[in-house]
Structures are given as C-alpha cells and as structure tokens.
Write an enzyme that holds these catalytic residues in place. Structure first.
Site, mmCIF file in Angstrom:
data_model
loop_
_atom_site.group_PDB
_atom_site.id
_atom_site.type_symbol
_atom_site.label_atom_id
_atom_site.label_comp_id
_atom_site.label_asym_id
_atom_site.label_seq_id
_atom_site.Cartn_x
_atom_site.Cartn_y
_atom_site.Cartn_z
ATOM 1 N N TYR A 157 0.838 -1.201 0.000
ATOM 2 C CA TYR A 157 0.000 0.000 0.000
ATOM 3 C C TYR A 157 0.874 1.253 0.000
ATOM 4 C CZ TYR A 157 -3.784 -3.205 1.027
ATOM 5 O OH TYR A 157 -4.686 -4.228 0.963
ATOM 6 N N ASP A 205 -6.445 -0.614 -5.221
ATOM 7 C CA ASP A 205 -6.825 -0.076 -3.908
ATOM 8 C C ASP A 205 -5.805 0.971 -3.478
ATOM 9 O OD1 ASP A 205 -7.699 0.397 -1.374
ATOM 10 O OD2 ASP A 205 -7.626 -1.698 -0.699
ATOM 11 N N HIS A 207 -6.162 2.650 -0.838
ATOM 12 C CA HIS A 207 -6.172 2.542 0.620
ATOM 13 C C HIS A 207 -6.200 3.897 1.319
ATOM 14 C CE1 HIS A 207 -5.765 -0.701 3.699
ATOM 15 N NE2 HIS A 207 -6.097 -1.436 2.665
ATOM 16 N N GLU A 231 -10.417 1.810 -5.690
ATOM 17 C CA GLU A 231 -10.969 1.557 -4.357
ATOM 18 C C GLU A 231 -10.409 2.532 -3.332
ATOM 19 O OE1 GLU A 231 -10.315 -2.480 -3.180
ATOM 20 O OE2 GLU A 231 -10.552 -2.044 -1.059
ATOM 21 N N ARG A 278 -18.574 -0.903 -0.673
ATOM 22 C CA ARG A 278 -17.607 -1.949 -0.324
ATOM 23 C C ARG A 278 -17.506 -2.133 1.177
ATOM 24 N NH1 ARG A 278 -13.917 -4.625 -2.104
ATOM 25 N NH2 ARG A 278 -12.378 -4.265 -0.504
ATOM 26 N N HIS A 307 -16.384 -6.092 1.193
ATOM 27 C CA HIS A 307 -14.998 -6.313 1.607
ATOM 28 C C HIS A 307 -14.801 -7.796 1.930
ATOM 29 C CE1 HIS A 307 -11.547 -5.229 4.578
ATOM 30 N NE2 HIS A 307 -11.103 -5.167 3.346
ATOM 31 N N GLU A 334 -14.773 -9.687 -3.493
ATOM 32 C CA GLU A 334 -13.332 -9.834 -3.209
ATOM 33 C C GLU A 334 -13.091 -11.181 -2.530
ATOM 34 O OE1 GLU A 334 -11.799 -7.233 -0.133
ATOM 35 O OE2 GLU A 334 -9.861 -7.113 -1.119
#
Ligand code: MG
Length: 410
Positions: A157, A205, A207, A231, A278, A307, A334
């Site tokens: 991330y 993502d 994040h 995301e 999500r 999620h 996911e």
C-alpha cells in the site's frame, strides 16, 4: 415450550496467523445452534468483552426467531452506538441468528433472501509484486487459474520508494511517497493494458492514502485504463471530495470498507458519487443492515462489492456470498485466494478443516454449498490449537508515514 437462546459463546482462533472471532449461539434444542463472524482483528479482545459481558446476559432466554427486534434492541441498548467494536459484536450475534433461522427453515440463507440471481459469484483476487514486472507475472498466474478480475498493487500500500528524502532521526514507520506511488501504478496499468488489451478487468486499492487533490488527479489519470474500479480513493473523513472526483472523471469508484455508521454512505450513494459499495459486513452490524443497504444502493444504481479480506472468518465470507448470489445489484466479490501466496491462506487446507463448508472459488467464480443456514461450521477442538495472540493485532503497513515523517491513515 418454544425455542430459546441458552448460551452465547465466543471462539477466538488464529489459524494462518490472523486473529478471528466467531460467535456461537446455542438454543434449548440440542442440535440447533448458529454461528457468526465478529472479527475485528486489531481489537478482538474488546469485541469478546462486549459479547460476553453485555450481549450474552441480554440474549439468554430470548426467542432467536425475532432477529430484527433483537438487532434493534442491541443497537440501542448501549445508547452510544455504531462504532466498530459494538457493530462487530452485534454482527456476530446477527449472523448466528440468521444461521439458526435458515436451519429452522431447512434452507440456505440465499433462499430466504429471495433465491439466486445468478449461478456463480464473480470474484476478484489480488496480484501484488515488489515491482511492476513481478505484479505482471502474478496477474498471468491468476489469469491461468481462471480469474478475469484482478486487483493489482505494486510495492504494498502506497508503494515502496527507496529514494525517500527523509529528515534527520526519522520516526519509525512505513514510509511512502504519494507522487512516486501514483506514477508507479500508472506505469503498471499501462503495461497491463499493453499485455492484455481489454480481456481482463483490473481494480486498484489506493487505501485512502492520498491527499484529496492527489486522489482527483490520480482518478483522472487512471480513466484511460478503464478500471473495474478505483478503491478507497479517499478516507471516510473526506467523502465530500467524491463530488469533485465525480465531476472530473468517469473512473468507476468503490468505497466503504471503513464505514460503520449509515451516515457515512447515505450521501455518496444517494448522490450517486460511487459505483460500488464496499462495506465490511460485520463492521456495519451484520446481515440485517447489509440487506437494507443492498436495497438502498439498488435504488440508486450502486452495486455491491463487499470487503472480503483475510481478517474475516469463512463464516463471514459465506455471508458475503449469500448476499452476493441473491442481490440483483451484485458487482463483484473480493476473495483472498490462497493460491496467490501473498496472504494467509484463506482457502487452504487448514481453513477448510477448521471451517467446514466454506465457499469455494473455481475459475474466477465463487460457489456456496446448499446446507441450511450459512452452511459453514467451526471445529472448536481444532480452533483451540491455534490461539489468538496480542502480537498479531497490528500490521507493519498500518504505521504509514509521508516522506517527512507525518503519520497518515493507512
Ligand atoms: Mg481495501
């Protein structure tokens, strides 16, 4: 005598190195019980305390059939409400009650929700490499395994940048450089489209790590790569910025895994600022509020992408799948496939043995069994062999810092 709740127990276990919390509600009928997922991995003891000290005494003697009333009562009985600890505790109870309901009806949950809207659940899993090239290799391996929708990340991330310009005596933490991160992801997307054309769907993502204006720019730059979705472009505290992003780009947006309170999604759904909701089902209080959220989103053309991380029991994953298969507005699910080798093995042999009946992924689709209720059980003797520990409660990447050392949300 009617059916009543006799006991509420919490089972904590950490197979594969992740603390998981399961609630088991037993009734006065010896074979009739329900299980639910109450996993808030980073504060699991707080959830256990709420269930054992507060919810258990309230629930014993109650009729398990009245799920809605029990849900409303528990939500209100602490007066202060809608936080992650209380919601997870409530969710574990709520799922266990739905499990009992399904078992009493002799039907899998999705039948109680209206039946199947499709025969399989499209799912995506994660490809992540230290470099763009490594991510591409993992995408290819997943494509060969049947996936057509893949989440792509490079360097963890926020990415890894060895050339950070840090101040003297830097604070400890997981440093990242937002500009380098965005550039690297764009490079990855370009390579992926060159390699696969439009034959695969990719999501990414971010994040919630970017500043709002960086997130606007990033979403605009990504538009040319035709993502499945971007995301968590923003943290929940900055959702009004989705109006700005929406006005400037058609990149599909997914949001919500940190949401706890209905206020957090009401505006972005009703103003049609996102494409996929999500949320983490146990973080919002379980199946009862999730079914209402499905209907709310459907009215505004927003699809679901619950999620589905590793810090959730297979019971929680099965709940996602029951919602998925019965929702007209399912987008995608996911799924942390053990095949990737990146994460603890959600669908590896240990998890399958400890949680018999968990959903199975084949060729990019997820499938449920047809047992009554949620359809997943827990082997308590096996669970005892993998106790939870405090050392597992936080992960390195959660101490995120900007190059100058400023702490940011992970
Ligand atoms: Mg996420």
């Amino acid at each position: 005598m009617g059916i009543e709740i006799r006991n509420v127990r919490v089972i904590c276990t950490a197979p594969e190195g992740v603390n998981l919390v399961t609630v088991k509600i037993e009734t006065n009928e010896p074979e009739l019980y329900g299980v639910g997922c109450a996993t808030f991995t980073h504060r699991y003891l707080a959830v256990v305390s709420v269930i054992e000290e507060y919810l258990r005494p309230f629930l014993i003697g109650k009729d398990p059939a009245n799920i809605e009333d029990l849900w409303q009562s528990i939500m209100g009985m602490s007066y202060w409400r809608n936080g992650p600890v209380l919601n997870n505790a409530l969710a574990g109870v709520d799922m266990a009650l739905w499990d009992i309901k399904g078992k009493m009806a002799g039907m899998p949950l999705y039948q109680l929700f209206g039946g199947k809207c499709r025969s399989g659940i499209p799912c995506y899993t994660h490809a992540e490499g230290a470099t763009v090239e490594q991510t591409l290799e993992r995408v290819e391996a997943l494509r060969e395994r049947g996936y057509r929708k893949i989440r792509v990340q490079v360097g963890g991330y926020g990415g890894k940048n060895p050339n950070l310009h840090k101040p003297e005596n830097p604070f400890p933490g997981a440093y990242f450089d937002p500009k380098a991160y965005m550039k690297n992801v764009l490079k990855l997307m370009e390579k992926l489209r060159m390699t696969y054309g439009d034959t695969l769907d990719f999501c990414h993502d971010s994040h919630e790590r970017l500043s709002p204006i960086d997130a606007v720019n990033f979403a605009k730059e990504l538009e040319q790569y035709n993502l499945l979705f971007l995301e968590d472009a923003l943290p929940p505290e900055q959702v009004e910025w989705f109006r700005v992003i929406r006005q400037q780009t058609a990149t599909p947006l997914a949001m919500g895994e940190l949401f706890n309170n209905p206020h957090e999604w009401r505006t972005i759904v009703s103003e049609r600022l996102i494409d996929y909701i999500r949320v983490h089902v146990s973080q919002i209080g379980g199946i009862t509020p999730a079914r209402k959220l499905v209907a709310f989103c459907d009215a505004y053309g927003v699809r679901t992408a619950w999620h589905g991380p590793v810090d959730m029991t297979p019971i929680g994953h099965a709940v996602n799948a029951h919602l998925d298969i019965s929702s007209p507005n399912l987008g995608v699910q996911e799924w942390a496939d053990s095949f990737t080798g990146l994460y603890p093995t959600l669908n590896g042999p240990l998890m399958q043995e400890m949680f018999p009946g968990m959903p199975e992924s084949r060729d990019g689709y997820l499938y449920l069994n047809d047992r009554p209720g949620i359809g997943v059980d827990i082997d308590e003797e096996l669970a005892k062999k993998y106790p939870c520990t405090e050392s597992l409660v936080s992960w390195d990447w959660m101490l995120a810092r900007l190059p100058d050392g400023t702490a940011v949300r992970p």
